[in-house]
Design an enzyme around this catalytic site. Structure first.
Site, PDB file in Angstrom:
ATOM      1  N   GLY A 224     -27.767 -18.241 -41.155  1.00  0.00           N
ATOM      2  CA  GLY A 224     -27.404 -17.708 -42.227  1.00  0.00           C
ATOM      3  C   GLY A 224     -28.130 -18.363 -43.651  1.00  0.00           C
ATOM      4  N   ALA A 226     -27.105 -19.494 -46.539  1.00  0.00           N
ATOM      5  CA  ALA A 226     -26.367 -20.416 -47.245  1.00  0.00           C
ATOM      6  C   ALA A 226     -26.886 -21.808 -46.847  1.00  0.00           C
ATOM      7  CB  ALA A 226     -24.890 -20.396 -47.379  1.00  0.00           C
ATOM      8  N   THR A 227     -26.761 -21.705 -45.109  1.00  0.00           N
ATOM      9  CA  THR A 227     -27.215 -22.822 -44.450  1.00  0.00           C
ATOM     10  C   THR A 227     -28.872 -23.072 -44.537  1.00  0.00           C
ATOM     11  OG1 THR A 227     -25.389 -22.487 -42.937  1.00  0.00           O
ATOM     12  CG2 THR A 227     -27.106 -23.973 -42.171  1.00  0.00           C
ATOM     13  N   GLU A 243     -35.902 -18.014 -40.126  1.00  0.00           N
ATOM     14  CA  GLU A 243     -35.124 -16.525 -39.996  1.00  0.00           C
ATOM     15  C   GLU A 243     -33.838 -16.497 -40.397  1.00  0.00           C
ATOM     16  OE1 GLU A 243     -33.646 -13.539 -39.466  1.00  0.00           O
ATOM     17  OE2 GLU A 243     -33.525 -14.078 -37.296  1.00  0.00           O
ATOM     18  N   CYS A 277     -29.493  -9.485 -36.722  1.00  0.00           N
ATOM     19  CA  CYS A 277     -29.926  -9.594 -37.666  1.00  0.00           C
ATOM     20  C   CYS A 277     -30.928  -8.521 -38.286  1.00  0.00           C
ATOM     21  CB  CYS A 277     -30.987 -10.745 -37.723  1.00  0.00           C
ATOM     22  SG  CYS A 277     -32.400 -11.106 -36.518  1.00  0.00           S
TER      23      CYS A 277
END
Length: 469
Positions: A224, A226-227, A243, A277
């Protein structure tokens, strides 16, 4: 200190893995403390010089042997993916087949792209020199993988890393560690030195330690945004490849084959319970065929079987967790409250969510702005090609896109105008060949996957020049 997303790194004392459909406990693993993870990182870092010395033919042999072993155990690992990740058995078999191919492509890459001769006589004064460059391994790679392709995305990091001559610390998803370990065990049995690959399972503090270590030469992360941002802030001066997902648009023009487009969009939007994704999310349709296309899509979708992923007839299994399904349903409710209309689906029971189709979704809603990562698609009409392209590009995140038309000139024109890492013509956004370059085009775009391209990311050129007499 930047925060790591707790949705990606859960923190139980012992890592318990549950069957995503039945809820049964299928495994318990010990998590590493920061100190234990640091010790594993030290082992892998110390092994980097010896990993670099493994001959290319030997790297290829290891990877080819692993691919053959994976195919031999295909039924076993497919059943594990069904239980651990919730994919349907047909989807799991396809993932195993792709992972074996990824390893074979990696074996080929180990024998290829060694470098090339440099023409020094292209500049006055260097005519007497001869030389070349080679592609050398970076050293220690930290690979962090997600749950949605628990086998093949691990193969996409480990295969090229081994082909390039690196050592690796693998941090698999906390939700699918058994599948990752299955592949690592196959690689070890195929001849990969144990020190060259270390598997770490742990909490956010472990992840922080791994990505910030000065011994690490590259962090390869799929997950993700944020991570990804947190990792980038923590990593320091090292190579990053990320990615981070997308919000894929698919454009359906008035001259498209609507049946073909509807079938492709249903598959693209709902494959793997939408946890994809590059899955189709925003479907933009010419207003003159909007309602005929909507009817086609609803018809195709209503024939999809939702339920037990172990059954051959099932098309859509559970999401990764009940909380993920509840979160997706909450996003649907927010959109409906803001004025969207739910046409079909969206029923949530525990970790199952039936495929949802919405129209009139306001662009302020999360369903429009963010990656939904659930079996949810939204349709919006457009009046012109320019409007369609503008709507497609109305996202901060861009990985892949799709478009349907019978006009080849329009296809090329629109493909060139869409801001994405890949554009699929007369297909949904949901197509990936494991050998093609794969990555994003906007915020968060860092590097490319696809075996040959990943090997390039995981190596660096080294020049040798000989001065003339």
């Amino acid at each position: 200190m930047p925060e790591i997303d707790t949705n990606e790194f859960v923190e139980p004392d012992d890592l318990r893995i549950w069957n995503k459909y039945t809820g049964e406990l299928i495994g318990t693993l010990e998590q590493d403390t920061v100190e234990q993870a640091a010790a594993k990182l030290e082992v892998a870092a110390s092994a980097a010089p010896s990993a670099a010395q493994i001959p290319r033919h030997r790297r290829a042999d290891i990877l080819n042997t692993a691919a053959e072993s994976l195919q031999t155990h295909a039924d076993e690992v497919a059943e594990l993916i069904v239980a651990e990740a919730g994919k349907t058995i047909r989807q799991a078999r396809k993932e195993v087949s792709r992972a074996a191919n990824t390893l074979k492509l990696s074996a080929n890459a180990a024998l290829d792209n060694p470098g090339e001769v440099i023409a020094f006589d292209t500049f006055p004064g260097a005519e007497g020199r001869r030389g070349w460059y080679t592609r050398e391994p970076l050293g220690l790679v930290v690979a962090i993988t997600p749950y949605n392709d628990a086998l093949n995305l691990v193969a996409h990091k480990l295969g090229p890393a081994i082909a390039a001559g690196n050592s690796v610390v693998l941090k698999p998803s906390q939700q699918t560690p058994l599948t990752a370990q299955f592949l690592v065990d196959i690689l070890l049995r195929s001849g990969l030195p144990e020190q060259a690959i270390q598997v770490v399972r742990g909490n956010r503090d472990v992840v922080r330690m791994l990505v910030s270590s000065r011994k690490v030469r590259m962090v390869s992360f799929t997950g993700g945004f944020a991570t990804g941002e947190a990792i980038a802030k923590l990593a320091g001066i090292k190579r990053l490849s990320m990615e981070l997902g997308g919000n894929a648009p698919v454009l359906v023009f008035d001259d498209a084959d609507l049946t073909q487009a509807a079938e492709a969009c249903a598959s693209g939007g709902f494959w793997a319970a939408g946890q994809n994704c590059i899955g189709a999310q925003r479907i933009l349709v010419d207003k003159s065929v909007f309602f005929p296309f909507l009817q086609e899509l609803v018809t195709v979708t209503k024939h999809l079987e939702v339920g037990d992923p172990r059954l051959e007839k099932t098309d859509i299994g559970p999401m990764i967790s009940t909380s993920a399904a509840i979160g997706a349903r909450r996003s649907i409710d927010e959109a409906v409250k803001a004025g969207a209309r739910l046409i079909s689906g969206g029923e949530q029971k525990e970790s199952l969510l039936s495929p949802a189709i919405l129209i009139k979704v306001p662009r302020t809603c999360r369903l429009w702005k963010e990656e939904v990562f659930a079996p949810v698609v939204l349709l919006e009409p457009f009046e012109s090609e320019a409007e369609a392209v503008a709507a497609a590009n109305d996202s901060e995140y861009s990985l892949q896109a799709g478009l349907f038309t019978s006009d080849i000139n329009r296809a090329f024109r629109v493909a060139e105008s869409i801001e994405a890492g890949g554009v699929m013509i007369n297909d949904s956004s949901d197509f990936r060949l494991d050998s093609m370059p794969f990555g994003g085009a906007k915020y968060g775009s860092m590097g490319r996957e696809g075996v040959r391209f990943t090997v390039e990311e995981m190596t660096q050129p080294k020049v040798v020049a000989i001065a003339g007499q």
